[in-house]
Design an enzyme around this catalytic site. Structure first.
Site, PDB file in Angstrom:
ATOM      1  N   PHE A 118      28.012  45.438  47.858  1.00  0.00           N
ATOM      2  CA  PHE A 118      28.725  44.408  47.108  1.00  0.00           C
ATOM      3  C   PHE A 118      27.794  43.676  46.146  1.00  0.00           C
ATOM      4  O   PHE A 118      26.695  43.259  46.530  1.00  0.00           O
ATOM      5  CB  PHE A 118      29.334  43.369  48.056  1.00  0.00           C
ATOM      6  CG  PHE A 118      30.566  43.823  48.776  1.00  0.00           C
ATOM      7  CD1 PHE A 118      31.806  43.824  48.152  1.00  0.00           C
ATOM      8  CD2 PHE A 118      30.486  44.248  50.093  1.00  0.00           C
ATOM      9  CE1 PHE A 118      32.949  44.233  48.827  1.00  0.00           C
ATOM     10  CE2 PHE A 118      31.621  44.657  50.780  1.00  0.00           C
ATOM     11  CZ  PHE A 118      32.858  44.652  50.141  1.00  0.00           C
ATOM     12  N   ASP A 119      28.246  43.505  44.917  1.00  0.00           N
ATOM     13  CA  ASP A 119      27.662  42.520  44.033  1.00  0.00           C
ATOM     14  C   ASP A 119      28.080  41.150  44.596  1.00  0.00           C
ATOM     15  O   ASP A 119      28.975  41.084  45.437  1.00  0.00           O
ATOM     16  CB  ASP A 119      28.220  42.754  42.611  1.00  0.00           C
ATOM     17  CG  ASP A 119      27.833  41.665  41.641  1.00  0.00           C
ATOM     18  OD1 ASP A 119      26.635  41.356  41.544  1.00  0.00           O
ATOM     19  OD2 ASP A 119      28.743  41.113  40.984  1.00  0.00           O
ATOM     20  N   LEU A 120      27.466  40.058  44.115  1.00  0.00           N
ATOM     21  CA  LEU A 120      27.824  38.742  44.654  1.00  0.00           C
ATOM     22  C   LEU A 120      28.635  37.920  43.647  1.00  0.00           C
ATOM     23  O   LEU A 120      29.826  37.698  43.838  1.00  0.00           O
ATOM     24  CB  LEU A 120      26.553  37.990  45.075  1.00  0.00           C
ATOM     25  CG  LEU A 120      26.763  36.613  45.702  1.00  0.00           C
ATOM     26  CD1 LEU A 120      27.650  36.674  46.945  1.00  0.00           C
ATOM     27  CD2 LEU A 120      25.423  35.960  46.046  1.00  0.00           C
ATOM     28  N   ASP A 121      27.999  37.491  42.561  1.00  0.00           N
ATOM     29  CA  ASP A 121      28.679  36.647  41.575  1.00  0.00           C
ATOM     30  C   ASP A 121      29.832  37.395  40.913  1.00  0.00           C
ATOM     31  O   ASP A 121      29.638  38.472  40.343  1.00  0.00           O
ATOM     32  CB  ASP A 121      27.698  36.195  40.476  1.00  0.00           C
ATOM     33  CG  ASP A 121      26.616  35.261  41.003  1.00  0.00           C
ATOM     34  OD1 ASP A 121      26.904  34.511  41.944  1.00  0.00           O
ATOM     35  OD2 ASP A 121      25.497  35.287  40.477  1.00  0.00           O
TER      36      ASP A 121
END
Length: 214
Positions: free
Chosen positions: A6-9
């Site tokens: 997963f990316d975060l932002d």
């Protein structure tokens, strides 16, 4: 495919409030007034130093200095000026129950990623968290993904899928030969990501487990 990154932002959290306030804080330090805060959404996703150089003409050295100023506010206040998107925790728990390995691949500093996940009580759901380094030696998405592959060298990249919200995610995954699935509720251009060949576009976290099964 058994490993989800997963990316975060813009993927797990809406971090726009904290990032924009910290960019304004930094620009103000340099005597720059930016009345159009909508322009500052461009800072969400890519490495901060690149954005200061590209959008405000900072030299490489000044951009590095600007990032330190940004972090003055971010590390104390801005980091928690964010919120989880609906359904994030339930989605990740469902994926864990289905046997997926869960990782994070973010261009945000690794320490900050862990603090945010811990703040929302979901850090234990992640098998590993990979982010940028504070000194800038690892900040591009491709560099983050290379570090993931280094730590998880026993996992073929054909088993990995990156979930992201911008072309920085799509291009980084493409460079490393990793599948990428886009979310439509983040900060990127959905049409552009579709044209770049993502394997799918997810409109909500509730949809994700079902899409990955396909």
């Amino acid at each position: 495919m058994n490993t989800i990154l997963f990316d975060l932002d813009g993927t797990l959290i809406d971090s726009s409030e904290g990032i924009i306030k910290c960019v304004l804080y930094t620009l103000d330090f340099y005597g720059i007034k930016e009345p159009d805060t909508a322009k500052l959404y461009r800072f969400i996703g890519p490495p901060l130093s690149e954005s200061f150089e590209r959008y405000y003409g900072f030299s490489h050295e000044k951009a590095y200095e600007a990032v330190q100023k940004y972090r003055e506010r971010y590390n104390t206040t801005g980091i928690f000026e964010c919120k989880l998107y609906p359904g994030v925790e339930k989605c990740i728990r469902t994926l864990k129950e289905q046997g997926y390995r869960i990782g994070m691949a973010s261009s945000k500093p690794e320490v900050s990623c862990k603090r945010i996940l811990e703040h929302f009580g979901i850090l234990p759901l992640f098998d590993d968290v990979v982010g940028a380094t504070f000194d800038g030696t690892r900040d591009k998405k491709s560099e983050i993904l290379k570090e993931v592959m280094h730590r998880w060298s026993h996992i073929p990249k054909s088993e990995m899928c990156l979930i992201g919200d911008t072309m920085f995610d799509v291009n980084g995954a493409k460079e490393l030969g990793i599948a990428c699935l886009a979310v439509s509720f983040g900060f990127g251009d959905v049409k552009e990501m579709k044209e770049a060949g993502v394997i799918g576009v997810c409109d909500s976290m509730e949809e994700l487990p079902g899409m990955l099964k396909k």
